[in-house]
Design an enzyme around this catalytic site. Structure first.
Site, PDB file in Angstrom:
ATOM      1  N   ASP A 170       3.703   2.423 -10.068  1.00  0.00           N
ATOM      2  CA  ASP A 170       2.752   2.376  -8.837  1.00  0.00           C
ATOM      3  C   ASP A 170       2.737   0.772  -8.220  1.00  0.00           C
ATOM      4  O   ASP A 170       2.590  -0.045  -8.989  1.00  0.00           O
ATOM      5  CB  ASP A 170       1.370   3.061  -9.006  1.00  0.00           C
ATOM      6  CG  ASP A 170       0.776   3.145  -7.291  1.00  0.00           C
ATOM      7  OD1 ASP A 170       1.364   3.395  -6.479  1.00  0.00           O
ATOM      8  OD2 ASP A 170      -0.505   3.358  -7.292  1.00  0.00           O
ATOM      9  N   GLY A 171       2.709   0.587  -6.782  1.00  0.00           N
ATOM     10  CA  GLY A 171       2.265  -0.762  -6.424  1.00  0.00           C
ATOM     11  C   GLY A 171       3.558  -1.373  -5.861  1.00  0.00           C
ATOM     12  O   GLY A 171       3.337  -2.681  -5.307  1.00  0.00           O
ATOM     13  N   ASN A 172       4.638  -0.580  -5.473  1.00  0.00           N
ATOM     14  CA  ASN A 172       5.607  -1.242  -4.517  1.00  0.00           C
ATOM     15  C   ASN A 172       5.296  -1.678  -3.320  1.00  0.00           C
ATOM     16  O   ASN A 172       5.833  -2.697  -3.024  1.00  0.00           O
ATOM     17  CB  ASN A 172       6.895  -0.376  -4.668  1.00  0.00           C
ATOM     18  CG  ASN A 172       7.330   0.134  -5.982  1.00  0.00           C
ATOM     19  OD1 ASN A 172       7.419  -0.686  -7.005  1.00  0.00           O
ATOM     20  ND2 ASN A 172       8.171   1.114  -5.999  1.00  0.00           N
ATOM     21  N   GLY A 173       4.671  -0.925  -2.574  1.00  0.00           N
ATOM     22  CA  GLY A 173       4.329  -0.841  -1.237  1.00  0.00           C
ATOM     23  C   GLY A 173       3.373  -2.360  -0.999  1.00  0.00           C
ATOM     24  O   GLY A 173       3.594  -3.276  -0.161  1.00  0.00           O
ATOM     25  N   TRP A 209       3.234  -4.688  -3.159  1.00  0.00           N
ATOM     26  CA  TRP A 209       3.993  -6.078  -3.694  1.00  0.00           C
ATOM     27  C   TRP A 209       4.768  -6.631  -2.465  1.00  0.00           C
ATOM     28  O   TRP A 209       4.818  -7.711  -2.382  1.00  0.00           O
ATOM     29  CB  TRP A 209       4.766  -5.519  -4.709  1.00  0.00           C
ATOM     30  CG  TRP A 209       5.735  -6.617  -5.165  1.00  0.00           C
ATOM     31  CD1 TRP A 209       5.410  -7.320  -6.494  1.00  0.00           C
ATOM     32  CD2 TRP A 209       7.120  -7.087  -4.685  1.00  0.00           C
ATOM     33  NE1 TRP A 209       6.486  -8.200  -6.587  1.00  0.00           N
ATOM     34  CE2 TRP A 209       7.333  -8.176  -5.641  1.00  0.00           C
ATOM     35  CE3 TRP A 209       7.831  -6.715  -3.733  1.00  0.00           C
ATOM     36  CZ2 TRP A 209       8.508  -8.687  -5.367  1.00  0.00           C
ATOM     37  CZ3 TRP A 209       8.881  -7.543  -3.342  1.00  0.00           C
ATOM     38  CH2 TRP A 209       9.480  -8.442  -4.293  1.00  0.00           C
ATOM     39  N   HIS A 219      10.221  -0.916  -2.818  1.00  0.00           N
ATOM     40  CA  HIS A 219      10.790   0.132  -3.569  1.00  0.00           C
ATOM     41  C   HIS A 219      12.163  -0.542  -3.880  1.00  0.00           C
ATOM     42  O   HIS A 219      12.502   0.045  -5.327  1.00  0.00           O
ATOM     43  CB  HIS A 219      10.941   1.387  -2.629  1.00  0.00           C
ATOM     44  CG  HIS A 219       9.743   1.939  -2.244  1.00  0.00           C
ATOM     45  ND1 HIS A 219       8.483   2.225  -2.931  1.00  0.00           N
ATOM     46  CD2 HIS A 219       8.962   2.227  -1.071  1.00  0.00           C
ATOM     47  CE1 HIS A 219       7.688   2.800  -2.326  1.00  0.00           C
ATOM     48  NE2 HIS A 219       7.883   2.842  -1.018  1.00  0.00           N
ATOM     49  N   SER A 246       6.258  11.976  -6.140  1.00  0.00           N
ATOM     50  CA  SER A 246       5.408  13.360  -6.144  1.00  0.00           C
ATOM     51  C   SER A 246       5.545  14.164  -5.315  1.00  0.00           C
ATOM     52  O   SER A 246       6.076  13.926  -4.075  1.00  0.00           O
ATOM     53  CB  SER A 246       3.879  12.605  -6.383  1.00  0.00           C
ATOM     54  OG  SER A 246       3.450  12.370  -4.985  1.00  0.00           O
ATOM     55  N   THR A 247       4.941  15.564  -5.589  1.00  0.00           N
ATOM     56  CA  THR A 247       4.981  16.699  -4.542  1.00  0.00           C
ATOM     57  C   THR A 247       3.968  16.080  -3.303  1.00  0.00           C
ATOM     58  O   THR A 247       4.210  16.661  -2.216  1.00  0.00           O
ATOM     59  CB  THR A 247       4.558  17.791  -5.244  1.00  0.00           C
ATOM     60  OG1 THR A 247       3.251  17.664  -5.818  1.00  0.00           O
ATOM     61  CG2 THR A 247       5.415  18.352  -6.066  1.00  0.00           C
ATOM     62  N   TRP A 278       5.570  13.484  -0.198  1.00  0.00           N
ATOM     63  CA  TRP A 278       6.032  14.241   1.331  1.00  0.00           C
ATOM     64  C   TRP A 278       5.095  13.862   2.409  1.00  0.00           C
ATOM     65  O   TRP A 278       5.524  13.795   3.722  1.00  0.00           O
ATOM     66  CB  TRP A 278       6.364  15.571   1.184  1.00  0.00           C
ATOM     67  CG  TRP A 278       7.297  15.927   0.265  1.00  0.00           C
ATOM     68  CD1 TRP A 278       7.218  16.638  -0.886  1.00  0.00           C
ATOM     69  CD2 TRP A 278       8.960  16.009   0.451  1.00  0.00           C
ATOM     70  NE1 TRP A 278       8.383  16.616  -1.646  1.00  0.00           N
ATOM     71  CE2 TRP A 278       9.446  16.304  -0.616  1.00  0.00           C
ATOM     72  CE3 TRP A 278       9.653  15.669   1.620  1.00  0.00           C
ATOM     73  CZ2 TRP A 278      10.734  16.624  -0.862  1.00  0.00           C
ATOM     74  CZ3 TRP A 278      10.979  15.474   1.283  1.00  0.00           C
ATOM     75  CH2 TRP A 278      11.479  16.190   0.140  1.00  0.00           C
ATOM     76  N   LEU A 337      18.902   7.441 -25.819  1.00  0.00           N
ATOM     77  CA  LEU A 337      17.392   7.634 -25.091  1.00  0.00           C
ATOM     78  C   LEU A 337      17.498   8.859 -24.201  1.00  0.00           C
ATOM     79  O   LEU A 337      18.603   9.079 -23.426  1.00  0.00           O
ATOM     80  CB  LEU A 337      17.145   6.226 -24.431  1.00  0.00           C
ATOM     81  CG  LEU A 337      15.935   6.136 -23.701  1.00  0.00           C
ATOM     82  CD1 LEU A 337      14.676   5.622 -24.546  1.00  0.00           C
ATOM     83  CD2 LEU A 337      16.003   4.906 -22.379  1.00  0.00           C
ATOM     84  N   ARG A 345       0.226   3.571 -16.215  1.00  0.00           N
ATOM     85  CA  ARG A 345      -0.049   3.387 -14.472  1.00  0.00           C
ATOM     86  C   ARG A 345      -0.118   2.099 -14.263  1.00  0.00           C
ATOM     87  O   ARG A 345      -1.086   1.232 -14.534  1.00  0.00           O
ATOM     88  CB  ARG A 345      -0.884   4.213 -14.058  1.00  0.00           C
ATOM     89  CG  ARG A 345      -1.052   4.084 -12.506  1.00  0.00           C
ATOM     90  CD  ARG A 345      -1.848   5.013 -11.685  1.00  0.00           C
ATOM     91  NE  ARG A 345      -1.560   5.043 -10.480  1.00  0.00           N
ATOM     92  CZ  ARG A 345      -1.766   5.922  -9.673  1.00  0.00           C
ATOM     93  NH1 ARG A 345      -1.742   7.162  -9.865  1.00  0.00           N
ATOM     94  NH2 ARG A 345      -1.511   6.042  -8.256  1.00  0.00           N
TER      95      ARG A 345
HETATM   96  C1  IPE Z   1       1.890   7.948  -7.708  1.00  0.00           C
HETATM   97  O1  IPE Z   1       1.746   6.958  -6.881  1.00  0.00           O
HETATM   98  C2  IPE Z   1       3.211   8.681  -7.619  1.00  0.00           C
HETATM   99  C3  IPE Z   1       4.454   7.739  -7.892  1.00  0.00           C
HETATM  100  C4  IPE Z   1       4.197   6.797  -8.765  1.00  0.00           C
HETATM  101  C5  IPE Z   1       5.429   8.546  -7.589  1.00  0.00           C
HETATM  102  P1  IPE Z   1       1.146   7.193  -5.223  1.00  0.00           P
HETATM  103  O2  IPE Z   1       0.785   5.839  -4.728  1.00  0.00           O
HETATM  104  O3  IPE Z   1       1.720   8.095  -4.735  1.00  0.00           O
HETATM  105  O4  IPE Z   1      -0.518   7.720  -5.845  1.00  0.00           O
HETATM  106  P2  IPE Z   1      -1.891   7.843  -5.188  1.00  0.00           P
HETATM  107  O5  IPE Z   1      -1.350   8.440  -3.766  1.00  0.00           O
HETATM  108  O6  IPE Z   1      -2.458   6.507  -4.797  1.00  0.00           O
HETATM  109  O7  IPE Z   1      -2.695   8.595  -5.950  1.00  0.00           O
HETATM  110  C1  IPE Z   2       5.460   3.469  -5.441  1.00  0.00           C
HETATM  111  O1  IPE Z   2       4.510   2.494  -5.309  1.00  0.00           O
HETATM  112  C2  IPE Z   2       5.111   4.701  -5.899  1.00  0.00           C
HETATM  113  C3  IPE Z   2       6.070   5.793  -5.227  1.00  0.00           C
HETATM  114  C4  IPE Z   2       5.674   6.836  -4.478  1.00  0.00           C
HETATM  115  C5  IPE Z   2       7.619   5.544  -5.480  1.00  0.00           C
HETATM  116  P1  IPE Z   2       3.750   2.763  -3.834  1.00  0.00           P
HETATM  117  O2  IPE Z   2       4.715   2.976  -2.833  1.00  0.00           O
HETATM  118  O3  IPE Z   2       2.616   4.064  -3.867  1.00  0.00           O
HETATM  119  O4  IPE Z   2       3.122   1.273  -3.571  1.00  0.00           O
HETATM  120  P2  IPE Z   2       1.554   1.159  -3.061  1.00  0.00           P
HETATM  121  O5  IPE Z   2       0.754   2.067  -3.902  1.00  0.00           O
HETATM  122  O6  IPE Z   2       1.527   1.637  -1.734  1.00  0.00           O
HETATM  123  O7  IPE Z   2       1.253  -0.346  -3.112  1.00  0.00           O
HETATM  124 MG    MG Z   3       0.731   3.826  -4.446  1.00  0.00          MG
END
Ligand code: IPE
Ligand code: IPE
Ligand code: MG
Length: 230
Positions: A11-14, A16, A28, A57-58, A61, A122, A169
């Site tokens: 998590d955190g790509n957006g 970043w 991403h 994740s589901t 979408w 692996l 996480r």
């Molecule tokens: C969890 O991250 C899903 C993945 C890493 C694929 P999200 O960014 O979707 O989770 P929430 O919405 O903050 O709980």
């Molecule tokens: C990646 O991070 C999780 C995926 C769904 C691929 P996010 O896209 O949720 O990044 P944030 O949480 O918005 O920073």
């Molecule tokens: Mg996120």
């Protein structure tokens, strides 16, 4: 020696990307580069047998279609080079619902799984269109009345892998977001404020070290345990 299963909620790509005035898609793209590095790290450690990556994740979408499309574009690019997985001895498997995924992506997933099926350095478990609740409900539907026990449930998960030993996480949130709800029962949980693209080998080393110092009781009492606090 029993090898570890390390699962990652990437998590955190957006954030970043936003912090740098870049598009979320750029975040991403960086996230994929980090995934490559983390997999190589785990491969080189030698004591890690399974890596699970939460890719989509589901609930993802619910993001704007442009972001969803961008994520699947990256997933397709990632899977196109299945030879590199094979060269490294990485067996690629998938967890998640196939419905709603494009034929193009499904074909790439299938060919990647097929090509790497005999690899044994692996196991890389890619969780795409994955949700823990859906996985449990799906398993329940497949079981016969006399099969309602843990062993049978586990066999009906998308992949019958050893349970995760560690779940990390990144990105600062302390929740599972529907990840491995059945399998996580005794996983050691780690939460890092580091955004996924910034995860470093040094941080992973620190987490493995902390994991090695944790006491895993699995409900029992350990009679001789120097880490045990009274
Ligand atoms: C969890 O991250 C899903 C993945 C890493 C694929 P999200 O960014 O979707 O989770 P929430 O919405 O903050 O709980
Ligand atoms: C990646 O991070 C999780 C995926 C769904 C691929 P996010 O896209 O949720 O990044 P944030 O949480 O918005 O920073
Ligand atoms: Mg996120």
């Amino acid at each position: 020696m029993k090898k570890l299963h390390w699962a990652f909620i990437m998590d955190g790509n957006g954030r970043w990307a936003s912090m740098r005035g870049m598009s979320r898609q750029k975040g991403h793209t960086e996230g994929v580069k980090t995934a490559h590095k983390v997999i190589d790290y785990c491969l080189n450690k030698g004591n890690i047998g399974v890596v699970s990556l939460y890719v989509f994740s589901t609930e993802n979408w619910l993001r704007p279609p442009s972001e969803v499309n961008g994520l699947f574009k990256l997933a397709k690019e990632y899977l196109t080079d299945s030879d590199s997985f094979k060269q490294k001895g990485i067996k690629v498997v998938f967890s998640g619902e196939r419905t709603n995924l494009s034929k193009e992506l499904l074909d790439l997933m299938d060919s990647c799984a097929l090509k790497t099926a005999q690899c044994n350095n692996l196991i890389l478990n890619l969780c795409i269109n994955y949700g823990g609740r859906t996985e449990i409900i799906r398993a329940a539907k497949m079981l016969k009345e006399n099969q309602f026990d843990e062993v049978h449930f586990k066999k009906q998960m998308y992949q019958n892998l050893p349970y995760p030993d560690l779940i990390l996480r990144t990105g600062g949130q302390m929740r599972l977001s529907n990840f491995m709800l059945f399998q996580a029962a005794y996983a050691e949980l780690f939460f890092s404020d580091t955004l996924w693209p910034d995860i470093s080998q040094t941080e992973l080393d620190g987490i493995l070290d902390a994991f090695n110092h944790r006491t895993r009781n699995f409900g029992k009492i350990r009679e001789t345990n120097e880490n045990q606090h009274v």
